[in-house]
Design a protein around this motif. Structure first.
Motif, PDB file in Angstrom:
ATOM      1  N   THR B   8       1.222  -8.469  -2.697  1.00 33.37           N
ATOM      2  CA  THR B   8       1.591  -7.417  -3.641  1.00 33.37           C
ATOM      3  C   THR B   8       0.411  -7.130  -4.562  1.00 33.37           C
ATOM      4  O   THR B   8      -0.590  -7.825  -4.548  1.00 33.37           O
ATOM      5  CB  THR B   8       2.793  -7.845  -4.486  1.00 33.37           C
ATOM      6  OG1 THR B   8       2.398  -8.912  -5.331  1.00 33.37           O
ATOM      7  CG2 THR B   8       3.955  -8.282  -3.607  1.00 33.37           C
ATOM      8  N   ASN B  10       0.026  -7.427  -7.863  1.00 29.43           N
ATOM      9  CA  ASN B  10      -0.346  -8.488  -8.791  1.00 29.43           C
ATOM     10  C   ASN B  10      -0.924  -9.706  -8.068  1.00 29.43           C
ATOM     11  O   ASN B  10      -1.878 -10.320  -8.542  1.00 29.43           O
ATOM     12  CB  ASN B  10       0.874  -8.903  -9.617  1.00 29.43           C
ATOM     13  CG  ASN B  10       1.205  -7.894 -10.698  1.00 29.43           C
ATOM     14  OD1 ASN B  10       0.561  -6.847 -10.783  1.00 29.43           O
ATOM     15  ND2 ASN B  10       2.204  -8.186 -11.498  1.00 29.43           N
ATOM     16  N   GLN B  11      -0.339 -10.024  -6.938  1.00 27.11           N
ATOM     17  CA  GLN B  11      -0.860 -11.154  -6.178  1.00 27.11           C
ATOM     18  C   GLN B  11      -2.299 -10.893  -5.740  1.00 27.11           C
ATOM     19  O   GLN B  11      -3.151 -11.787  -5.808  1.00 27.11           O
ATOM     20  CB  GLN B  11       0.040 -11.409  -4.954  1.00 27.11           C
ATOM     21  CG  GLN B  11       1.386 -12.030  -5.321  1.00 27.11           C
ATOM     22  CD  GLN B  11       2.439 -11.831  -4.248  1.00 27.11           C
ATOM     23  OE1 GLN B  11       2.125 -11.523  -3.091  1.00 27.11           O
ATOM     24  NE2 GLN B  11       3.702 -12.005  -4.616  1.00 27.11           N
ATOM     25  N   LEU B  31      -5.665 -14.147 -16.776  1.00 27.34           N
ATOM     26  CA  LEU B  31      -4.972 -13.115 -17.558  1.00 27.34           C
ATOM     27  C   LEU B  31      -5.968 -12.241 -18.314  1.00 27.34           C
ATOM     28  O   LEU B  31      -5.880 -11.003 -18.278  1.00 27.34           O
ATOM     29  CB  LEU B  31      -3.995 -13.781 -18.536  1.00 27.34           C
ATOM     30  CG  LEU B  31      -3.283 -12.869 -19.526  1.00 27.34           C
ATOM     31  CD1 LEU B  31      -2.489 -11.784 -18.800  1.00 27.34           C
ATOM     32  CD2 LEU B  31      -2.365 -13.677 -20.441  1.00 27.34           C
ATOM     33  N   ARG B  35      -6.680  -7.948 -17.951  1.00 27.88           N
ATOM     34  CA  ARG B  35      -6.117  -7.088 -18.999  1.00 27.88           C
ATOM     35  C   ARG B  35      -6.328  -5.613 -18.655  1.00 27.88           C
ATOM     36  O   ARG B  35      -5.442  -4.787 -18.814  1.00 27.88           O
ATOM     37  CB  ARG B  35      -6.785  -7.381 -20.338  1.00 27.88           C
ATOM     38  CG  ARG B  35      -6.560  -8.775 -20.862  1.00 27.88           C
ATOM     39  CD  ARG B  35      -5.369  -8.844 -21.785  1.00 27.88           C
ATOM     40  NE  ARG B  35      -5.196 -10.196 -22.323  1.00 27.88           N
ATOM     41  CZ  ARG B  35      -4.022 -10.689 -22.710  1.00 27.88           C
ATOM     42  NH1 ARG B  35      -2.927  -9.952 -22.605  1.00 27.88           N
ATOM     43  NH2 ARG B  35      -3.927 -11.910 -23.187  1.00 27.88           N
ATOM     44  N   PHE B  39      -2.430  -6.226 -16.875  1.00 29.29           N
ATOM     45  CA  PHE B  39      -1.750  -7.496 -17.152  1.00 29.29           C
ATOM     46  C   PHE B  39      -1.597  -7.676 -18.656  1.00 29.29           C
ATOM     47  O   PHE B  39      -2.524  -7.444 -19.431  1.00 29.29           O
ATOM     48  CB  PHE B  39      -2.536  -8.659 -16.557  1.00 29.29           C
ATOM     49  CG  PHE B  39      -2.200  -8.945 -15.113  1.00 29.29           C
ATOM     50  CD1 PHE B  39      -2.190  -7.927 -14.165  1.00 29.29           C
ATOM     51  CD2 PHE B  39      -1.881 -10.223 -14.697  1.00 29.29           C
ATOM     52  CE1 PHE B  39      -1.885  -8.189 -12.843  1.00 29.29           C
ATOM     53  CE2 PHE B  39      -1.563 -10.493 -13.372  1.00 29.29           C
ATOM     54  CZ  PHE B  39      -1.565  -9.477 -12.451  1.00 29.29           C
ATOM     55  N   ARG B  40      -0.394  -8.091 -19.064  1.00 27.12           N
ATOM     56  CA  ARG B  40      -0.106  -8.244 -20.486  1.00 27.12           C
ATOM     57  C   ARG B  40       0.429  -9.632 -20.834  1.00 27.12           C
ATOM     58  O   ARG B  40       0.401 -10.015 -21.999  1.00 27.12           O
ATOM     59  CB  ARG B  40       0.958  -7.210 -20.927  1.00 27.12           C
ATOM     60  CG  ARG B  40       0.695  -5.790 -20.476  1.00 27.12           C
ATOM     61  CD  ARG B  40      -0.473  -5.145 -21.174  1.00 27.12           C
ATOM     62  NE  ARG B  40      -0.332  -5.175 -22.616  1.00 27.12           N
ATOM     63  CZ  ARG B  40      -1.347  -4.983 -23.480  1.00 27.12           C
ATOM     64  NH1 ARG B  40      -2.556  -4.747 -23.001  1.00 27.12           N
ATOM     65  NH2 ARG B  40      -1.153  -5.036 -24.769  1.00 27.12           N
ATOM     66  N   GLN B  44       2.960 -12.847 -15.588  1.00 25.00           N
ATOM     67  CA  GLN B  44       2.442 -12.030 -14.489  1.00 25.00           C
ATOM     68  C   GLN B  44       1.441 -12.842 -13.667  1.00 25.00           C
ATOM     69  O   GLN B  44       1.367 -12.712 -12.448  1.00 25.00           O
ATOM     70  CB  GLN B  44       1.780 -10.768 -15.047  1.00 25.00           C
ATOM     71  CG  GLN B  44       2.781  -9.867 -15.758  1.00 25.00           C
ATOM     72  CD  GLN B  44       2.106  -8.681 -16.425  1.00 25.00           C
ATOM     73  OE1 GLN B  44       1.401  -8.824 -17.412  1.00 25.00           O
ATOM     74  NE2 GLN B  44       2.333  -7.492 -15.882  1.00 25.00           N
ATOM     75  N   VAL B  45       0.675 -13.674 -14.344  1.00 24.52           N
ATOM     76  CA  VAL B  45      -0.283 -14.527 -13.648  1.00 24.52           C
ATOM     77  C   VAL B  45       0.423 -15.677 -12.945  1.00 24.52           C
ATOM     78  O   VAL B  45       0.209 -15.929 -11.753  1.00 24.52           O
ATOM     79  CB  VAL B  45      -1.334 -15.079 -14.631  1.00 24.52           C
ATOM     80  CG1 VAL B  45      -2.292 -16.017 -13.910  1.00 24.52           C
ATOM     81  CG2 VAL B  45      -2.091 -13.938 -15.280  1.00 24.52           C
ATOM     82  N   ARG B  47       3.451 -16.074 -11.924  1.00 30.13           N
ATOM     83  CA  ARG B  47       4.271 -15.711 -10.755  1.00 30.13           C
ATOM     84  C   ARG B  47       3.409 -15.465  -9.534  1.00 30.13           C
ATOM     85  O   ARG B  47       3.736 -15.895  -8.419  1.00 30.13           O
ATOM     86  CB  ARG B  47       5.137 -14.493 -11.093  1.00 30.13           C
ATOM     87  CG  ARG B  47       6.284 -14.853 -12.013  1.00 30.13           C
ATOM     88  CD  ARG B  47       7.414 -13.836 -11.980  1.00 30.13           C
ATOM     89  NE  ARG B  47       7.174 -12.727 -12.882  1.00 30.13           N
ATOM     90  CZ  ARG B  47       8.086 -12.246 -13.738  1.00 30.13           C
ATOM     91  NH1 ARG B  47       9.274 -12.813 -13.825  1.00 30.13           N
ATOM     92  NH2 ARG B  47       7.808 -11.228 -14.497  1.00 30.13           N
ATOM     93  N   ALA B  48       2.301 -14.782  -9.739  1.00 32.75           N
ATOM     94  CA  ALA B  48       1.396 -14.554  -8.610  1.00 32.75           C
ATOM     95  C   ALA B  48       0.806 -15.877  -8.114  1.00 32.75           C
ATOM     96  O   ALA B  48       0.726 -16.122  -6.904  1.00 32.75           O
ATOM     97  CB  ALA B  48       0.283 -13.585  -9.020  1.00 32.75           C
TER      98      ALA B  48
END
Ligand code: ZN
Ligand code: ZN
Ligand code: ZN
Ligand code: ZN
Lengths: 134, 134
Positions: B8, B10-11, B31, B35, B39-40, B44-45, B47-48
């Motif tokens: 995906t 983000n991944q 992260l 930015r 990425f906020r 998000q990091v 999970r990937a």
DNA sequence: TTCGATATGTGATGTTATTACATTTGTCAA
DNA sequence: TTGACAAATGTAATAACATCACATATCGAA
């Protein structure tokens, strides 16, 4: 440093907390256990842990951010062999062992790659015999 | 999951950050690097990273709380052998290798102790050949 | 006793990771 | 096409782990 009675007050308190525990403890768990003994801040625990690690009386388990009393307190620094830990993810029990062949293989790799080893972590995560049969 | 293009968005962003780095990165360093890509938040990091760990594309270095792209991306899960990491404390370089004899000795211990292993960490801290000669 | 090394007390801060909840996106079968 | 479910994402808050900075105390040797 070889014996418990040479430890300072804080070092003794932290070591005894680990020694009487049936498994690894986090620094903050130790802090909570020692509130009644006057502990107020994380640094009081971390400073004692650092010394106890120096003295070889405890080990740090990197994979779970926790500390455990050495299971073989009379074998000084475990000779010079590397120590492996088997950590049960169900009950928290930790088994500590060393293996000369593993130690030798790691040394072979570091020697042939010019790598000056300072500390080696070997941690096996899984389920112990007791918990596996349940 | 075998190839980068199936990841995906983000991944992919997280994996590429690790792939282009010359050493391990912490989740928060990743992260910061992402930015500008939208990425906020740490999650998000993380999970990937979890997915990439599942896919065997990256490794987590427990002893330094950091992540690194797999150095052997085509050997699927490295057979079933255990992976060892030599981490230079000077330059951060990580060397990844596996050793069948170490794998075998660990398996012997777990088998004879009824321990069901799920994940094993082997991390050698020290100074690499380049930094040692400096 | 005076000095230096070691240990301690305390608050603030830094770093790493997860929980909780809402929303969006992709997939697939009815 | 649409409904339903799984997977992925966005965001804020919080938890968990560790260190910094600075003041004070304790102890032993010179
Ligand atoms: Zn030990
Ligand atoms: Zn168990
Ligand atoms: Zn790898
Ligand atoms: Zn190096």
């Amino acid at each position: 440093m070889t014996a418990t009675q040479e430890l300072t007050k804080n070092q003794s308190l932290v070591f005894n907390a680990l020694a009487r525990a049936d498994g690894p403890l986090s620094a903050y768990t130790i802090l909570d256990q020692l509130r009644n003994d006057g502990f107020r801040a994380p640094l009081q625990v971390y400073r004692a842990l650092d010394k106890l690690l120096d003295y070889g009386m405890i080990h740090r388990l990197e994979s779970i951010n926790a500390f455990v009393a050495c299971a073989h307190p009379h074998s000084h620094s475990h000779g010079h062999g590397m120590i492996a830990f088997a950590i049960c993810e169900k009950c928290g029990q930790v088994s500590e062992f060393s293996d000369d062949i593993i130690t030798g293989r790691v040394r072979e790799w570091t020697n042939s790659n010019g790598f000056k080893q300072s500390k080696t972590t070997i941690e096996i995560r899984g389920v112990c015999a007791n918990c596996g049969t349940a």
